[in-house]
Write an enzyme that holds these catalytic residues in place. Sequence first.
Site, mmCIF file in Angstrom:
data_model
loop_
_atom_site.group_PDB
_atom_site.id
_atom_site.type_symbol
_atom_site.label_atom_id
_atom_site.label_comp_id
_atom_site.label_asym_id
_atom_site.label_seq_id
_atom_site.Cartn_x
_atom_site.Cartn_y
_atom_site.Cartn_z
ATOM 1 N N HIS A 98 -1.384 0.733 -9.838
ATOM 2 C CA HIS A 98 -2.277 0.081 -9.014
ATOM 3 C C HIS A 98 -2.758 -1.387 -9.819
ATOM 4 O O HIS A 98 -3.740 -1.574 -9.827
ATOM 5 C CB HIS A 98 -3.358 0.266 -8.241
ATOM 6 C CG HIS A 98 -3.565 -0.243 -6.976
ATOM 7 N ND1 HIS A 98 -3.913 0.189 -5.822
ATOM 8 C CD2 HIS A 98 -3.735 -1.772 -6.831
ATOM 9 C CE1 HIS A 98 -4.354 -0.829 -4.896
ATOM 10 N NE2 HIS A 98 -4.197 -2.106 -5.328
ATOM 11 N N ARG A 158 1.039 -1.069 -0.017
ATOM 12 C CA ARG A 158 0.032 0.011 -0.118
ATOM 13 C C ARG A 158 0.800 1.340 -0.078
ATOM 14 O O ARG A 158 2.158 1.168 0.628
ATOM 15 C CB ARG A 158 -0.550 0.273 1.095
ATOM 16 C CG ARG A 158 -2.064 -0.869 1.317
ATOM 17 C CD ARG A 158 -3.151 -0.606 0.204
ATOM 18 N NE ARG A 158 -4.137 -1.576 0.167
ATOM 19 C CZ ARG A 158 -4.599 -2.496 -0.344
ATOM 20 N NH1 ARG A 158 -3.693 -2.554 -1.432
ATOM 21 N NH2 ARG A 158 -5.659 -3.163 -0.554
HETATM 22 C C1 GLV Z 1 -5.549 -4.860 -4.016
HETATM 23 O O1 GLV Z 1 -4.792 -4.027 -3.700
HETATM 24 C C2 GLV Z 1 -6.228 -5.539 -3.077
HETATM 25 O O2 GLV Z 1 -6.072 -5.479 -1.975
HETATM 26 O O3 GLV Z 1 -7.062 -6.451 -3.647
#
Ligand code: GLV
Length: 300
Positions: free
Chosen positions: A263, A215
């Site tokens: 991401h 994260r």
């Molecule tokens: C993606 O970052 C998830 O936590 O599924």
Amino acid sequence: MKVLLCGEMDAAEMAVWRTALAAAMPEATWLDRDAAQSQANDVQAAVVANPAPGSLQGLPRLRLIQSLWAGVDRLLADRTLPAGVPIARMVDPAMSAAMAETALWAVLSLHRGFFAYAERQRRGVWRQHVQRRADELQVLVLGQGEMGRAAAARIAALGYRMAGWRRDGSPLPPLLARADIVVNLLPLTADTRGLLDARFFAALPPCASVVNLGRGAHVVDADLLAALDSGHLRHAVLDVFHVEPLPAGHPFWSHPRVTVLPHAAAATDPRSAAAVVAVNLRALRDGAAIVHLVDRRRAY
Ligand code: GLV
């Protein structure tokens, strides 16, 4: 069984999930938020992807919250989340495999200098660097969950020297002191927030690289930029950020030794994840054990 399906998804994503879930569990009735509100007394489970805070209030018979996301940090940040209702996180084998591929790509690219060659191409520079063997590099994977273990196994299979760390395991600084590449796959909790800070980077040997697939809030951005700019760190591969999408003009976008991914390291795959959801919903129906339960105290 009536199941609420909601979260941060556009209509097309929602339709994909609905189709996959309905195929995996045709006996369930899938409700959106409006429908769930009008049948609130009948909703027994909620399948959610970072729902807006408050979305799970007013469901008196709710017995399971199943996340479609692996990381539940944003879900748990909702102070109105009904207390006492079990939460399961997503453990999707296809997602773990994709994460291991991304980790492997990053490690291989850092090891063989492919990011540096891409940068040299942009400048029209033809210059080779010294080629090292995989077994000359030490890779440290932070996090020993499903994804950390999957990534570590893939990386080790290519011949790298591997070490793993979990927060309640051996001390971190001696592992950092030997690491050429650190791959972060920790869950975000109060204990791991900001872990990758100036002290962390200083504990790495010169010219180490960092890969953040966890994260954004694991990293203190200013400390990372300082460590890159001083030359202490060689490169950072970043998939996750404090604010997503990464704001225009953020120094990471244009830094020559930062690789930005949107991401995208590993998405939940509706085809396999729907089957995982169905296993848990049927377990709920049959009074069997729910898998991948979140410990609210540990926050993952
Ligand atoms: C993606 O970052 C998830 O936590 O599924």
